[in-house]
Structure formats: C-alpha cells, structure tokens
Design an enzyme around this catalytic site. Structure first.
Site, PDB file in Angstrom:
ATOM      1  N   GLN C  47       0.808  -1.281   0.008  1.00 23.61           N
ATOM      2  CA  GLN C  47      -0.020  -0.190   0.026  1.00 23.61           C
ATOM      3  C   GLN C  47       0.897   1.279  -0.110  1.00 23.61           C
ATOM      4  O   GLN C  47       0.509   2.385  -0.273  1.00 23.61           O
ATOM      5  CB  GLN C  47      -0.980  -0.060   1.103  1.00 23.61           C
ATOM      6  N   GLN C  89      -2.404   2.871   9.648  1.00 24.56           N
ATOM      7  CA  GLN C  89      -1.051   3.025   9.780  1.00 24.56           C
ATOM      8  C   GLN C  89      -0.665   4.423   9.418  1.00 24.56           C
ATOM      9  O   GLN C  89       0.181   4.985   9.857  1.00 24.56           O
ATOM     10  CB  GLN C  89      -0.277   1.986   8.990  1.00 24.56           C
ATOM     11  N   GLU C 286      -9.091   0.567   3.480  1.00 21.14           N
ATOM     12  CA  GLU C 286     -10.370  -0.025   3.293  1.00 21.14           C
ATOM     13  C   GLU C 286     -11.545   0.579   2.814  1.00 21.14           C
ATOM     14  O   GLU C 286     -12.433   0.046   2.210  1.00 21.14           O
ATOM     15  CB  GLU C 286     -10.861  -0.886   4.917  1.00 21.14           C
TER      16      GLU C 286
END
Lengths: 290, 605, 328
Positions: C47, C89, C286
């Site tokens: 990511q 994160q 998400e």
C-alpha cells in the site's frame, strides 16, 4: 511426481514410431497447458511423454484446393493472427480469440484443445459449423473423421493409442456466408464458456434466402453438439427477425434437452437465448450490409 | 530420473543445461538460474505472475516443461535492463505508480513488452487484452494500463512529464481555510514515487519465496481433509525413515503453547485433539527437497474418529447443534442500544425491513504465504510474508516457549495482504522446524493450501428494519446479524463489533438497536478482510436507504443529504463528532462529477 | 436487452481498532549528512506505508524525502507498530513517526536557537535550513549537524501514538470506538444484459474524505484497487463450499476481475482535515472498497427494477431472480 521417459521427436514420422513402440501410459504433449497441470496434480501418471512442441511440419495454416488446412500444433495465437482465417472463417478466429489468456493462446495448440475433449472447448463448436475434418496419423496409416465424431465424452476420444491428430481441414465457406461465435463467460477475459454458440449461415446470392445453416452449442452436453433442428428453422427460408426469434426458442429447447436436470438448467435455458439472439442478430445485420 | 540436455538463449546468452524433464520452466529459471523475478502465484496458468517471453511471446512458465524451450529464446524480467538502463516499460511502471505489492509486476511488464514489440501503437483495448492474463489484486489495473500508455510515449521518444499529466484526473477539494503555512509544506501532499518501485520492476525485490540460505531445508504441513474429527493417533515412523527427511513434528513436539489466535487463542499450531476444519494442520515435515517432504507427508498415518460437521450458521446457533469448541458455538453476542428504538418506529411514517446475505470471500493476494525459519546462537529468526511481525513474534515466542527478545521476525516483501496475512500462517511452523533441525527451513504454500488455510471474509446474514418520517428523516434502526467465523475466531470478535457499530451507515439515527452474533462452524476460518465487517454493513444500510427513498418518493441523493452525519452529530455509540466529518462533501462532490460523467445521473437526484 | 443504471453508495469507517488501545511507535535518527533513518514496525504490504511515513518524517525534519531511509517491520530493530489493518497506519504510525521526528527536530531547533540567538518557538526547519520566522536569520542544517558532532549531540527521536478511544459500554456499546472516521461516496454506472445476466460496471466515481492526502498517487492506487475488489464482491467473488470444503480454491475457479473488466474510475480526494492526524491525515485503504458494492447493487436496481439482497449477483443469480422468482 512420478518419473517418465521424455521424447522430443524432430519430425512426425519419428513421433509416430516412438508412439507405436513404447509401452505403458503414454501421453502426447502438445502445448501442455492442460497436461502439465494434470501431471503435477497427479491426475494422470504417464510413463512416457512425447513432446511435439519442437516437432517440424505440424505448425502451418494454408489454403489448398478450396480448403483451409491447419497443422495440429498451430497455437491459438497462430490461428488468431492468420489473415486467411480472419477473412474466410471468422467463427474460428472469434472462438480462438475468446479462449484463455494471451499466455495460454500463445502456447496451447488447436490440436491439443480438440483432443482434450472438454465440454466447454472454444475451438470445437467453431470447427463443427465449418464442418471440419481431422486427420489421425499412425504408423499403420491415416484415418479421417468429422471433428465431432472423434469426441466420445468428457476428456475422451476415439483415437487409437498409436495415433496423433496431425491436421484439421475444412472447405472454405462461400462468399455468401457469414459466421460467428459468442460465449458467455463469468468475466471479460480468462474465462471458461458457461455456454457458447457458433453459427454459420449461407444465403443464396443477393438474397436473404438461407441455403445452409449450421449451429453448434458448447457446454450444454459432454461434448459440443450440433443444433440441427434449429438449423432447419432457418434453411430454405428468408432470414428475418421473426425467424431468428423462432430459431432462438428451438436452440433453447435443444439446450434444455441436453443439459438435463442439472442445477444450471434454469440459468442456461434463459441465457442461451441471450447469446444466440445476439449472435444471430449480428450475423443478420452482416448479411444485410453485404 | 534421466536428465535431458537442452540449449537455449536465456536473456540474450546461450546456455546449455541438463534438466529433469519433469521440471517446469518456472522451476528451472528460479532454481537453476536464480531468476527469482519469475513468480509463482497459482501453478495453473491463471495468474500470470510466472510470465516469461518465449521467442518474444508471453507464456506462463508454470505450464511449460523445461525441455520444451530447447532451441528457443527465453526472456525474463532480469533480461530487460540493457547496459544498466531500465527498459522504458520499467521506467513507465515506476513513473505511473503502477507498482503496489510488486508480485505481479515482472509478469505484467513482460506481457506488456510482448505487446509493444509487435504493436508499438496499441489502443487502450489492445493493452487491456495483452495484460488480461495477468491478475493484479492491488491496483485495479488502472495505473498499469496508464503505465503501458506512458511507455508507448517513452518509446516514441516523447519525454513529456507524464506524472504531472497524471494528476489531472484526480481533483483535490481544498479546504477553503487551508492554513497559510501551506507554502511551507514541501513533501506532504506530493505524489512522490514510492521507495520500493525500482526493485519491484527489475525483479530484485525479494519475497520470502525468493530467499535462499545455505543448507536450507523445505517444510511441508500435513492437513486435515475432513472438517470435524477427533485425532486418535499419529504414526510418523514411516515418514521419519525416508532418506532426506530431517524432522517430522506433531503437537507433542511443541515446547510451549499449542494455541494461537489474534484475539482468542483457539487455533492449534498442530492438532492435539480436535480437528475443526478441512485444512487443520496435523504434522510438519522438514526435508532436503520439496519432493521428499511431500512424500514424507504421504507416509504419515493418521487415525481419526470423524464427527458430523456443522456448516450452516443457522444450525450452529441452535442449542442442540454439533459443537465446534466447548459447549456453545456462539463466541460473542454484541448488543448496541441508543435511544428508544420502539419509540423511534412509532414516530416513523415509513418502515422498511429486509434480509440480506453475503458470502465467504477470499483475499487472493497473488503471493501465497511463505516463511523461512532459522535457529542460530539461541535466536530464532523468521522471514515471512506478513502484515504484523510483532504479533508473529509474540506467537512464535509463546509456541517455542522462548523470550520474545530471542525471537526476531522480519517481514519479507509481501505480495498483498488485504487482512489475510494478519493471522499466523507459516511463522510457527518454520520456527519449529528450524528449532529442531538447526537448519534454515523454508515453507511455501501452494495456492490451494493458501486458500484452504488462510482466513476469509465473514459471511453475514443480516435483518434490518429502518424507519423514517415522511420528510425523509431517519428515526430508528433495528438490526440483527449472524456472522460465520468458521472454525476459529481469528479477528472475528473485532469484525462483529465493527459491523454492529457501523450498521447505521454515515447517518444520524436517534434510536438504534443492534444485536450481533459471532458463531463457530466447521467452515473455513473467517477473519480480517479489507473493510473488516463494514462492507457487509454498507450493503445493508445503502440498500435500505434506496428502498426507503423509493417509498418516500424522494431521490437516493436527497435521503442521504437529509441524514448524513455532521459535526455535532452523535453516532450509534453516542460518540459526539466534532470535526473532520466529510461525508456530505464526498456526496456532493461525487454527484457533481456524476452530472459530468455518467449517463442517467438524473436517476439519483 | 441492455439496460443501464446508476447508484450511490456511502460509507463511514472508523480508523484503528474498535474501542481498544492500539498504539504504534517509531524511532528516528538524523545523521550528520542531513539524511535520516526511520525505524518503524509498520508492515508495508504494497500500500506504500514506507513511502508515506518517510514523507511525514522528511516534512517534519525539513529534509529531502530521498534522504529518509526506512527500515520497517523487523522486530530485531523496529519498535511495535501494531497490525497493518483497520486503515490505521497512516494515522497511527504516521503520528508515531511524526512525534519521533519532532523529538529529533527539537534537538536541532534548540541548537539553532542557541546559534542564531533567537527564540526556539520561532525556528522553522525546511529545505535543510533552519530559519527564524519573520527575520532573515538562518543556518544550514549541515552546519547545525556539524556543530552537533562537535558538541557530541546525537539527533535522535522516539515517538508513540495511541488513538484517543474508550472501551465500549458492556450493556449498550456506548463510547468512543475510534478517534476519527473516514467517509466516502461512490456512484456506479452499470450495464445489465437482462437476457444473459452479464453485468458490466462501466464507471465509478469515488469521492473519499482522507483528512489530508499525504501522497495523492498512492491514494488513487488504493481507490482504484478498492473499486475493482468491491466490484468483485458485488458481482463475481464467492468461496464455494461443500460440507466445509472449498470447491474453488484456485484462481482458475475462484475468479478475480481482469484488466478487461475494469471500469473507468474517477477518484476524488476530499480533505476534511483531522486535527489529531499527522498533517491532518486519516486513512483510505479499506474505505476504498466499502461503498462500491452497494453502489453497484443500487445501480442494478436503477437499471432493472430488481433489488438484490444476496451477493454476489452472478449471472445465475440475476437470471434466477429475474425469470424464476415466482417458481420459488
């Protein structure tokens, strides 16, 4: 994975001799896109593998005496890129183009696809409407069959143990012919046919009168089938929207009869109408514009 | 096995080797030539990660037997750089942001190269077709397609700055009150090229499967083929006697705890009593080669007493159902109560109630799990594909009964996760086998093993009743839901909590009552997957909104506009939202764009 | 017959673990050549967290992004950062990294204030320089670091961050499960072949409130990938089970969308700054997937009048519900 003897014959005669002389479970490796998986997953345990990938003179596409002849080791990509096939047998071009991924098409062969005898094969329905003949060679001679006549169930053929499919040929359709293929897959690429239809329609010159019609259906039975009663709806009549609608209903009935009482029946009964109507309408439009 | 001598051109060099004809081209390239840019993702020619070029054509090397390339020309990603310079495609992938996890990247670049070598001016459709045999789970392909288009320009010698053009598509709605100090911002807000892009386009990035250690063994896991059973006996004698086998381990060999799990410790490292699902691990083998390890697995004799499984979640919640663990299958019941939901429905003019159902979904990251364990100087080290190495360390330490300070877990390049690499996979196995053999041990899952063993998205059965006034103001929501977590809890207790908390959607609803059940079955384990229970909730609340809108005779946009959360709103948990509540802005921005881009946009307004 | 329709899907998503502590830590060291080392436990799974966290550190220290070297997710050297999950994160490790960088920066600021004879509060670090606000006084960071060497000062920092949440009430679940939320709206345009059940997603508009976009290109990557995964959730993907056994465990039978299935995605980044986020950032990983499936379901309804409450809406499911619903 069990050990096997590996042969890479340089020409077909050598291949036929090896095939005839070696004992045990022997397999022909054409492209191998199905065979290599089956061996690795131990679904088959061959003792002998004869690899034709580097065997000469089995990879060609040519025009000869009004026929198109395709060497059995021609890859799907070879078929797709053939201008001859694109022009004269569009149905085969379209069906081969819809198979697998570029990677698979680059390696899998048309001969291998026929011999694999999958219910959902993409090439066979197309070859059936082209009324294609396959040539089986062995040390003892040559046998020829209509493509559908060598298919005897799922992954089953009538080839003798010492025979290799070497060539597929079909008469070039007349100028008054349109052909096409449509399959229903779960996604836009890399998909196996849920159902498929191949169709050839020939009309009398400068009319819409159907001289000949051939329709083949994939993934409705153990092997692809010809939908003769649907063909009869068209033959001898002027192609029209109404006639197509009638034909589509007959195709659906044929599919229903062949699918039997499977869970997929309600879906296939309906969706085959969708792809048939789309294909027949497309060919109808083509006839109009010709 | 009789080896076959072959000669071929590999990345522009003539090579001759003797090779076992059973070997796939993929294995020969990775093992004999150490070209680990060729990746294995599925072993059945579907994912395209192992793509190489044979005579300039893209082919999946997992479907090719090594001797078949005799006399041909093979190109791998390692052969693309010329004189130390990147191929324009590699540069374009970096510049266009086409690289995420990087596992599909080498195959993708090669498939694109096969296209451009034949067709230097492809259409967008040509590009899509050319890469349609290469699956990517991260990018949605958009930037990959753009990268190929960019490479076309590079190859034409048009050195335009692609990256600035690329930005035009995305509109950033600046807050009007953006601080005056924005002039001082240098790095934040810039589309800087990611740090790992280069090595992922050259094939140099090392995923765990690409790592090799001297003296390395290969580990394999024996897994249950039945969903529910009692383990009666394991006989490993025959497996241990096979030459080349260095260790065969069962639960008896575990020095520490034999239970792992992110929230509840309910999953055995190796089954000691009960098998709860197909794929449950029963024994481990380490051997000199993968083949010997596989053969050893077949020689392990396992005696089981099969039990009837419970695979239907509605069965599982019944009192007299088969029990997976303990004396109830219900792991958690969550009750959320806000306001008075009955009162809310009394004040509603329209009430709609519906049932929803979603399925198990698999993460299908393109890189299957892999881990390598080593044990040196009293320290266990594990290199692995993972989303949380500190959790992995804690679990390995517990299982080996070692202090955490003596366990080191290092994340290798990880080929996608999406929640599926949060659970323990290979880590404890690799560590245990290294501990006993004192040699490095690599465990690499096949795709099928990965799918069987890893967690899934929770299937949900949700009933939802929503009420609104005739003005379209939401008044009450009453829902209950059952989530099937399969054989083990994994992140399940967190998922059910999140689904319950989010079921209202981003809307202000004064009265809410939600009941959630998390239930064990003998199905595959469900855990974290991108969205963590909220995708299930969103399907429910967004469908309810449209259904309500229709009943009320207002548009889908209008009903949302009238109910979205704002600063000052209270959520379902009675949390007061104060700032950074951007739902209304996203709604308006999306609708504005829809008017410009979509056909039939009037249908939602 | 081909019918087209459009539909909206909205979502909210709490950043971080629900009603639980979920801290992260980071270490930063600035070297005398103006480069810096960042040690973070955060796992980059593709990511791009290593890139985003380096951007945050570079910004905070006023140095070049290229000069921040990141070591991540190695328990032998990096501190705990919790899981790469819950879209946490950028927000949580981002804050930890920022705090670690701020601690190192403070050392430089103190020294700069000393050398420039001015207030610490007025010192700004950027472009590898220390400036005194509203004056022309400045000193290069190279000089500052040279002076650190001379004085025996190490420029290091550690930082940790735990989002401000509460445990949820046992009876009612009331409380503060998340310190902040991401929001999004997707609008999908679909094309439905009502005879075959084929459903194509033609376009998706995806507007996301990310707080502050640290790296817009990476955010687009998340959104585009999320949209396709969400389309798969709505239309294609399902694990098939037979008595506990997965009958489609490989990529040949568990199908993912290919490049030929891709809709046109139009990402829109909305920045509603989160005061507690690093430079205002929240999360997007998400959220990018969540509104897609509902938008598609609503679009199918808009196109055909059929409401699907079971997913995925495969060709079979579409045909069976549309043509055979009265048979059931």
């Amino acid at each position: 994975m069990q050990e096997f003897k590996y042969f890479a014959p340089s020409d077909i005669n050598q291949a036929l001799k090896i095939l005839d002389s070696v004992k045990g479970d022997k397999r022909i490796l054409a492209g191998g896109t199905d065979l290599v998986i089956a061996i690795r997953e131990r679904k088959i345990n061959p003792e002998v593998v004869i690899d034709l990938k580097n065997t000469q003179n089995l990879n060609y596409i040519k025009q000869e005496n009004g026929y198109i002849k395709i060497g059995s080791m021609s890859t799907f990509t070879d078929v797709i890129e053939s201008e001859l096939i694109k022009r004269k047998a569009r149905v085969l071009h379209e069906s081969c183009y819809s198979m697998g991924s570029p990677q698979i098409r680059n390696w899998a062969t048309i001969g291998g696809n026929i011999i694999n005898a999958s219910p959902a094969t993409d090439s066979v329905p197309a070859l059936m409407v082209l009324d294609a003949t396959v040539k089986l060679e062995s040390v003892s001679g040559i046998r020829e069959f209509k493509v559908q006549d060598i298919l005897k169930g799922i992954n089953k053929t009538n080839l003798n143990e010492n025979e290799i499919l070497t060539e597929i040929s079909f008469k070039i359709p007349s100028e008054n012919t349109v052909t096409g293929f449509r399959k229903l897959g779960r996604r836009a690429a890399l998909s196996i046919a849920r159902i498929s239809i191949a169709c050839l329609i020939e009309v009398e010159e400068n009319t819409m009168r159907c001289r000949d019609a051939r329709i083949a259906l994939g993934a409705v039975a153990k092997n692809p089938i010809r939908a003769t009663s649907a063909e009869e709806v068209l033959i001898g009549k002027d192609i029209s929207q109404k006639l197509i609608d009638d034909c589509v209903e007959v195709i659906s009935e044929i599919a229903v009869k062949n699918i039997g009482n499977r869970p997929s029946l309600p879906f296939k009964r309906q969706s085959i109408k969708g792809i048939s109507r789309e294909l027949l309408n497309r060919l109808y439009m083509e006839l109009w514009s010709n | 096995m009789e080896e076959v001598k072959i000669s071929f051109i590999l990345n522009d060099e003539s090579v001759s080797v003797e090779v076992d004809p059973r070997k796939r081209l993929l294995d020969m390239l990775r093992e004999d030539f150490l070209l680990t840019g060729v990746k294995e993702g599925c072993s059945v020619g579907e994912c395209g990660a192992c793509t190489v070029l044979i005579d300039g054509r893209a082919v999946t090397s997992c479907l090719v037997l090594a001797p078949q390339v005799n006399g041909h020309r093979v190109t791998t990603i390692e052969g693309l750089q010329k004189n130390g310079e990147l191929h324009p495609l590699q540069q374009a992938f970096i510049d266009s942001g086409a690289v995420q996890c990087g596992f599909c990247t080498p195959g993708m670049i090669l498939a694109a190269k096969a296209l451009l070598d034949r067709n230097p001016h492809p259409t967008r459709e040509d590009i899509k077709t050319a890469i349609s045999g290469n699956l990517c789970r991260c990018t949605g392909y958009e930037k990959i397609i753009k990268a190929v288009e960019t490479a076309v320009k590079y190859l034409e010698g048009k050195d335009e700055n692609n990256r600035t053009n690329d930005r035009k598509k995305t509109e950033t709605l600046k807050k009007l009150t953006e601080e005056a100090i924005s002039d001082d911002i240098r790095v934040i807000g810039k589309s800087i090229i990611r740090k790992d892009a280069l090595k992922k386009t050259t094939g140099e990035a090392l995923f765990a499967g690409d790592m090799r250690f001297e003296n390395m063994l290969y580990g394999k896991v024996l897994r249950s083929q039945v969903p529910h059973a009692i383990l009666k006996n394991i006989d490993t004698t025959d497996a241990k006697s096979l030459p080349g086998v260095k260790a065969v381990l069962t639960y008896k060999d575990i020095p520490g705890a034999n239970r792992v799990g992110i929230i509840l410790k309910d999953e055995p490292v190796l089954v000691d009593h009960k098998i709860a699902r197909i794929g449950d691990p029963i024994a481990l083998v380490a051997a000199e080669t993968q083949e010997i390890a596989e053969e050893a697995l077949e020689r392990i004799k396992v005696e089981l007493e099969e039990l009837p499984p419970v695979v239907d979640v509605k069965e599982a919640i019944k009192e007299d159902s088969v029990k997976v663990h303990g004396d109830t299958n219900i792991i958690a019941i969550k009750n959320l109560i806000k306001g008075d939901v009955e009162e809310g429905f009394r004040k509603s003019d329209i009430i709609v109630e519906n049932h929803y159902k979603t399925n198990f979904v698999s993460h299908m990251f393109i890189e299957p799990e892999c881990g390598i364990g080593s044990y040196e100087n009293g320290v266990i080290t594990v290199w692995c594909s993972s989303q949380n190495v500190h959790f992995d360390r804690a679990e390995v330490a517990r299982v080996l009964n070692m202090p955490r300070s003596k366990v080191r877990v290092i994340q290798a390049e990880t080929g996608g996760g999406f929640g599926g690499k949060l659970d323990i996979s290979t880590q404890c196995y690799a560590a245990l086998l290294a501990y006993y053999t004192k040699r490095p041990v690599k465990i690499i899952y096949s795709r099928v093993e990965s799918t069987m063993a890893s967690s899934k998205r929770h299937p949900a059965i949700i009933r939802c009743k929503t009420g609104a006034t005739k003005e379209g103001k939401l008044m009450a929501l009453d829902a209950d839901m059952i989530l099937d977590t399969g054989a083990y809890a994994s992140y399940g207790p967190g998922v059910i909590t999140r689904t319950v908390v989010h079921i209202t959607g981003p809307y202000d609803i004064p009265n809410v009552k939600v009941k959630g059940h998390l239930v064990y079955t003998n199905n595959p384990m469900a855990g974290a997957m991108r969205g963590f229970g909220v995708p299930q909730a969103a399907i429910v609340h967004e469908s309810q909104m449209d259904i309500l809108a229709k009943e009320l005779g207002i548009s889908p946009y209008e009903i949302r506009k009238r109910n979205v959360l704002k600063p000052g709103s209270y959520t379902a948990t009675n949390q007061l939202l104060t700032s950074s509540v951007g739902i209304e802005k996203t709604l308006d921005a999306a609708v504005e764009k829809a008017k410009e881009m979509l056909k039939g946009w009037e249908g939602i307004l | 017959m081909i019918k087209t329709g459009i539909g909206i899907g909205c979502m909210w998503y709490g950043i971080g673990n629900t009603g639980l502590p979920n801290p992260a830590a980071a270490f930063v060291e600035v070297h005398s050549d103006c480069s810096a080392t960042l040690l973070t436990g955060c796992a980059d799974i593709g990511q791009g967290s290593n890139t985003v966290l380096a951007q945050i550190v570079a910004e905070t220290l006023g140095i070049d992004f290229e000069d921040v070297f990141v070591t991540s997710a190695d328990t032998g050297v990096t501190p705990e950062a919790g899981a790469t999950s819950a879209s946490r994160q950028t927000y949580i490790s981002g804050n930890a990294c920022k705090r670690a960088a701020e601690m190192a920066r403070q050392t430089l600021v103190d020294l700069a204030a000393d050398l420039l004879q001015d207030d610490k509060d007025k010192i700004l670090l950027k472009d590898k320089m220390a400036f005194v606000k509203d004056t022309d006084k400045s000193i290069s960071m190279a000089k500052l670091l040279e002076e650190c060497d001379r004085r025996g000062i190490l420029v290091i920092g550690s930082g940790s961050f735990n989002p401000d949440t509460t445990y949820l009430d046992a009876q009612t679940m009331a409380g503060i499960p998340y310190a902040t939320y991401a929001f999004a709206t997707h609008i999908a345009e679909v094309e439905v072949n009502t005879e075959t059940g084929e459903i194509k997603v033609k376009k998706i508009i995806a507007a996301h409130d990310v707080g502050k976009a640290v790296n817009p290109s990476l955010i687009e990557g998340q959104i585009e990938g999320g949209c396709l995964m969400g389309a798969g959730y709505a239309l294609l993907e399902e694990v098939l089970l037979s008595n506990g056994r997965i009958t489609n465990p490989n990529l040949s039978n568990y199908l993912l969308f290919t490049a030929k299935d891709v809709p046109e995605v139009y990402p829109i980044i909305v920045e509603e700054k989160e005061e507690t986020g690093p430079y205002g950032a929240k999360g997007v990983g998400e959220p990018s997937l969540i509104p897609t499936a509902p938008a598609i379901l609503n679009a199918i309804y808009n196109a055909t009048g059929e409401r699907f409450t079971d997913i995925p809406v495969t060709q079979e499911r579409f045909i069976e519900q549309t043509y055979y619903k009265f048979d059931k």
